[in-house]
Design a protein around this motif. Structure first.
Motif, PDB file in Angstrom:
ATOM      1  N   UNK A 158       1.067   0.350  12.650  1.00  0.00           N
ATOM      2  CA  UNK A 158       1.545  -0.289  11.435  1.00  0.00           C
ATOM      3  C   UNK A 158       2.709   0.505  10.841  1.00  0.00           C
ATOM      4  N   UNK A 159       3.658  -0.217  10.302  1.00  0.00           N
ATOM      5  CA  UNK A 159       4.853   0.434   9.753  1.00  0.00           C
ATOM      6  C   UNK A 159       4.542   1.294   8.528  1.00  0.00           C
ATOM      7  N   UNK A 207      -3.876  -9.993   9.354  1.00  0.00           N
ATOM      8  CA  UNK A 207      -4.847  -9.448  10.312  1.00  0.00           C
ATOM      9  C   UNK A 207      -4.628  -7.971  10.602  1.00  0.00           C
ATOM     10  N   UNK A 208      -3.413  -7.481  10.444  1.00  0.00           N
ATOM     11  CA  UNK A 208      -3.115  -6.076  10.742  1.00  0.00           C
ATOM     12  C   UNK A 208      -3.752  -5.118   9.733  1.00  0.00           C
ATOM     13  N   UNK A 209      -4.179  -5.632   8.599  1.00  0.00           N
ATOM     14  CA  UNK A 209      -4.570  -4.741   7.508  1.00  0.00           C
ATOM     15  C   UNK A 209      -6.022  -4.934   7.057  1.00  0.00           C
ATOM     16  N   UNK A 215      -8.135  -1.915   5.855  1.00  0.00           N
ATOM     17  CA  UNK A 215      -7.867  -1.312   4.558  1.00  0.00           C
ATOM     18  C   UNK A 215      -8.663  -2.041   3.480  1.00  0.00           C
ATOM     19  N   UNK A 216      -9.253  -1.286   2.563  1.00  0.00           N
ATOM     20  CA  UNK A 216     -10.047  -1.922   1.501  1.00  0.00           C
ATOM     21  C   UNK A 216      -9.185  -2.817   0.631  1.00  0.00           C
ATOM     22  N   UNK A 217      -7.923  -2.435   0.469  1.00  0.00           N
ATOM     23  CA  UNK A 217      -7.011  -3.240  -0.333  1.00  0.00           C
ATOM     24  C   UNK A 217      -6.191  -4.218   0.476  1.00  0.00           C
ATOM     25  N   UNK A 218      -6.485  -4.312   1.776  1.00  0.00           N
ATOM     26  CA  UNK A 218      -5.798  -5.265   2.636  1.00  0.00           C
ATOM     27  C   UNK A 218      -4.290  -5.090   2.666  1.00  0.00           C
ATOM     28  N   UNK A 231       1.924  -1.457  -0.623  1.00  0.00           N
ATOM     29  CA  UNK A 231       2.149  -0.432  -1.630  1.00  0.00           C
ATOM     30  C   UNK A 231       2.606   0.870  -0.999  1.00  0.00           C
ATOM     31  N   UNK A 232       2.114   1.139   0.211  1.00  0.00           N
ATOM     32  CA  UNK A 232       2.516   2.335   0.945  1.00  0.00           C
ATOM     33  C   UNK A 232       3.825   2.108   1.700  1.00  0.00           C
ATOM     34  N   UNK A 233       3.997   0.883   2.205  1.00  0.00           N
ATOM     35  CA  UNK A 233       5.190   0.597   3.002  1.00  0.00           C
ATOM     36  C   UNK A 233       6.468   0.687   2.172  1.00  0.00           C
TER      37      UNK A 233
END
Length: 479
Positions: A333-334, A365-367, A370-373, A379-381
């Motif tokens: 993931x980026x 589907x990639x996320x 993560x609890x926050x999907x 938010x990180x990207x």
């Protein structure tokens, strides 16, 4: 071969840290010095505890005081002490003293070595986790030129005492590996984790040099570190040498292009160059501190099964020949790439992408892990005003040019996509070269490996020359 590897693994597991130190101590020809800064004398302690330390230890030193260290090894750049330069200075100085003070006439069979480390363990406030440099200069034959192994480590344990113990074990493993596995550098890397694991200590850079490793390609050693989970990412410079990400990325503005680069085509180069021109125009981007990175993921390397080392080196050779800095990672993931970079720099970042890649980024589907999907991931990207520079794509059937305005993402993420696009986080590359839109790297690769003409116009002239002169991407002949 598998049986031999299994036997080697079992043998290493049987050899305790104490027995490794003892075996070295009992070898009457192995003789050298230990210089350890910043975390006690944890490595040499293991040799003192084993029998016959006087047969191995010429001298042990802990120049803990900075002024005293400077007096011995010289003043480092920017008065920094936990650096590769300081480690190399220590190794060179100590081996020089051995050669100067120990008579070869009296000890014709001695294999001299110098082991050193310079380390900062976790601080009291636990703000800095700790890291360090370890190395050994050693001989495999008397009077031979020295070979060298340099590694950098990140500590993951939560207190300094535990980190010191791990450092001592790692140091013994390094010395033992140098003398008893120097004919197999992969075995050295694997043996460094004897009685350790990657949860305690992470090796994120390694370089082998000298006559014992004249056939070693350090890029393959880096690949092994990532492939075996010893670290998440490694980087190497255009000269092919491994470099420490923390040093290379420090306070840099970073622009990254991910791809298979099999081979690197005109469309890859055009994408990067056009996005770089846009990146330079961004607010707070210092043109003098821009670092471009071409990233290859393990997924890219495994797209046809197991990783082919020759195929990897062919790609690496082409990228290095173009003057590019290369990163190998296990980040699918980026957002993980951005998180990784943000450890080392707070400056602006940019990602160069094609249309299909951006569509994939917006798939939920990639996320799911993560609890926050997807919201947590984005938010990180989009850290610190990060922007995605989007290269257009031509629809092969209709000829339509697809950009950020008319691409289609999943229905559930359309509003999210519109939010980021409308807020300037997705920037179209409008000054693109229309001639490169028809290039298909998969077709180019197939033409090359099958010895068919017609691929040359898709690549830069120097790349074509290198592929032909070195027979890159050629099919393996069956024995």
């Amino acid at each position: 071969m598998a049986v031999n590897l299994e036997k080697e693994r079992e043998f290493r597991e049987m050899v305790s840290v104490e027995n490794k130190a003892l075996r070295i101590n009992l070898n009457e020809n192995i003789y050298g010095t230990f210089a350890e800064i910043g975390a006690g004398q944890e490595t040499v302690r293991n040799f003192f505890r084993a029998r016959n330390p006087s047969g191995t230890i010429a001298k042990t030193l802990s120049a803990y005081d900075k002024d005293f260290s400077d007096a011995i090894y010289g003043v480092g750049e920017n008065k920094r002490y936990v650096t590769e330069a300081r480690l190399k200075s220590m190794l060179a100085y100590e081996t020089g003293l051995i050669e100067e003070r120990i008579s070869r006439a009296k000890h014709p069979n001695k294999l001299f070595f110098s082991y050193a480390n310079t380390v900062a363990t976790i601080d009291f406030a636990k703000k800095y986790k700790g890291h360090g440099w370890l190395g050994i200069r050693f001989q495999t034959k008397p009077k031979e030129e020295y070979s060298e192994i340099i590694i950098h480590v990140q500590f993951h344990e939560s207190n300094a005492a535990k980190q010191q113990i791990s450092l001592g074990i790692l140091g013994v493993n390094l010395i033992y590996g140098a003398f008893y596995h120097h004919d197999d550098p992969v075995a050295i890397l694997n043996s460094l984790y004897d009685h350790l694991n990657s949860h305690k200590i992470e090796i994120d850079m390694v370089n082998f040099t000298g006559p014992a490793f004249k056939e070693v390609d350090n890029r393959l050693m880096s690949l092994h570190l990532v492939k075996t989970g010893k670290t998440d990412a490694i980087m190497f410079a255009p000269d092919g040498n491994n470099v420490l990400a923390a040093d290379l990325l420090y306070k840099k503005n970073i622009l990254t292009l991910r791809g298979s680069f099999r081979p690197v085509t005109k469309v890859n180069l055009s994408m990067f160059q056009k996005s770089l021109e846009l990146f330079k125009q961004e607010n707070k981007v210092d043109e003098e501190r821009i670092l471009g990175i071409f990233e290859i993921t393990l997924f890219n390397l495994r797209n046809e099964g197991e990783i082919d080392e020759k195929d990897f080196l062919d790609r690496a050779d082409l990228l290095c020949s173009l003057g590019q800095t290369v990163m190998i990672s296990n980040f699918q993931e980026y957002y993980k790439v951005v998180e990784y970079f943000s450890q080392f720099t707070r400056e602006r970042m940019g990602l160069t992408m094609g249309v299909n890649t951006l569509i994939e980024v917006f798939k939920e589907d990639y996320y799911t892990h993560l609890s926050g999907g997807i919201l947590e991931a984005f938010g990180k990207l989009f850290f610190k005003s990060l922007k995605i520079y989007l290269h257009p794509q031509k629809d092969p059937e209709t000829g339509e040019i697809i950009t950020s305005e008319n691409l289609e993402v999943e229905q559930r993420t359309k509003e999210l996509y519109s939010f980021f696009r409308d807020n300037g986080r997705v920037v179209d590359i409008t000054d693109y070269d229309p001639d490169v839109l028809d290039i298909n790297s998969r077709k180019v690769y197939d033409l090359i490996v099958n010895g068919k003409p017609g691929w040359e116009e898709a690549l830069a002239e120097d790349t074509v020359k290198l592929i032909k002169e070195n027979n890159l991407f050629q099919k393996k002949t069956k024995a």
